[in-house]
Design a protein around this motif. Structure first.
Motif, mmCIF file in Angstrom:
data_model
loop_
_atom_site.group_PDB
_atom_site.id
_atom_site.type_symbol
_atom_site.label_atom_id
_atom_site.label_comp_id
_atom_site.label_asym_id
_atom_site.label_seq_id
_atom_site.Cartn_x
_atom_site.Cartn_y
_atom_site.Cartn_z
ATOM 1 N N PRO A 29 -22.130 22.375 -99.165
ATOM 2 C CA PRO A 29 -23.183 23.395 -99.044
ATOM 3 C C PRO A 29 -22.648 24.670 -98.396
ATOM 4 O O PRO A 29 -22.026 24.607 -97.328
ATOM 5 N N PRO A 30 -22.872 25.827 -99.011
ATOM 6 C CA PRO A 30 -22.345 27.090 -98.468
ATOM 7 C C PRO A 30 -22.792 27.371 -97.039
ATOM 8 O O PRO A 30 -22.003 27.884 -96.232
ATOM 9 N N ASP A 31 -24.055 27.037 -96.710
ATOM 10 C CA ASP A 31 -24.512 27.322 -95.347
ATOM 11 C C ASP A 31 -23.864 26.381 -94.329
ATOM 12 O O ASP A 31 -23.699 26.745 -93.158
ATOM 13 N N LEU A 32 -23.468 25.183 -94.759
ATOM 14 C CA LEU A 32 -22.709 24.298 -93.871
ATOM 15 C C LEU A 32 -21.313 24.867 -93.632
ATOM 16 O O LEU A 32 -20.817 24.872 -92.492
ATOM 17 N N VAL A 33 -20.685 25.352 -94.687
ATOM 18 C CA VAL A 33 -19.360 25.969 -94.555
ATOM 19 C C VAL A 33 -19.429 27.153 -93.589
ATOM 20 O O VAL A 33 -18.559 27.320 -92.723
#
Length: 273
Positions: A29-33
């Motif tokens: 997930p981009p927001d996790l990255v």
């Protein structure tokens, strides 16, 4: 140890972290990255990471806990977890009280540990029946170090005392755990894949790991394992040096006491004047 999380069956991938460094596959997930990058930019070390089947996630560092942005308890599993924990413990439970969370592969349930005033509480909801039954018939819930739930309702538990409980895991993993126990290795975690029973990651106290994952992930995971082992050796060396200093100090102190006692005995031998 490597902190590891498989991604969902629909978007296979993983996140692997040595604590101070993290590697992830493109499906993460981009927001996790973004959250991981932010944590490392602030010098934080990753302690745990868990990703749900729809991209929801929980990230814990040595400074703060983070979750996927959004405050709707109907869509945030982490907020739902906090609500269930509040109801179970009778104490208002927020993000900062969470030690770790594991999501079920179907996205419907979870299990984790929260802390209040130094007391650990196990919180779970909608687990596979065999795991639910196991938890309700064993009195070690508060002693769980980690729980993983994998493909076809397989699961694994590692307890703080080093004991393990497993169900439905592959024969190769069973054999691996038997061999590990026979040589006295301390298992830190057993992470099961939600996509296939044949994929897993086992981590050990000394930073080493055994795993069976897609070949494309091997290089990234190996790098994190190497960093973990380096960190372990550095910590071990520092601890050994500290123990050596303490030992020398104790010997010097004992020698000083012995000399003082010898001197006192010498002067006493002349009697009182």
């Amino acid at each position: 140890m490597v902190h590891f999380s498989f991604l969902s069956e629909s978007s296979p991938g993983c996140v692997a972290s040595s604590g101070s460094s993290t590697w992830w596959t493109n499906a993460s997930p981009p927001d996790l990255v973004t959250a991981i990058k932010e944590a490392h930019s602030k010098g934080e070390n990753i302690l745990s990471v868990s990703v749900a089947n729809d991209g929801d996630w929980f990230l814990s560092t040595d400074s703060v806990n983070r979750k996927k942005p959004g405050n709707d308890p109907m869509t945030s599993r982490v907020l739902r977890f906090c609500h269930v924990a509040t109801m179970k413990t009778g104490r208002e439970t927020g993000l900062g009280n969470i030690a770790w969370i594991t999501f079920t592969p179907d996205g419907q349930g979870f299990i984790g540990v929260v802390g209040h005033d130094g007391v650990a509480h196990c919180v779970f909801e909608k687990l596979p029946k065999t795991l639910d039954d196991h938890l309700k018939t064993h009195n070690k819930q508060s002693q769980m170090k980690m729980v993983s739930i994998g493909h076809k309702n397989s699961w694994a538990i590692v307890y703080e005392d080093g004991d393990m409980s497993v169900e439905g895991i592959s024969t190769s993993l069973v054999d691996k755990l038997k061999n590990v126990r026979s040589v006295g290795f301390n298992v830190e975690s057993i992470i099961l894949s939600p996509s296939t029973i044949s994929n897993f990651v086992v981590t050990y106290e000394n930073g080493a790991s055994h795993y069976d994952v897609p070949y494309a992930w091997k290089s990234g995971i190996d790098n994190q394992i190497s960093l973990c082992q380096q960190n372990y050796q550095q910590i071990k060396a520092m601890n050994n040096a500290a123990m050596l200093r303490l030992s020398r100090a104790a010997m010097e102190s004992a020698a000083m006491v012995a000399n003082a006692q010898a001197s006192a005995a010498y002067y006493q031998s002349f009697g009182n004047f």
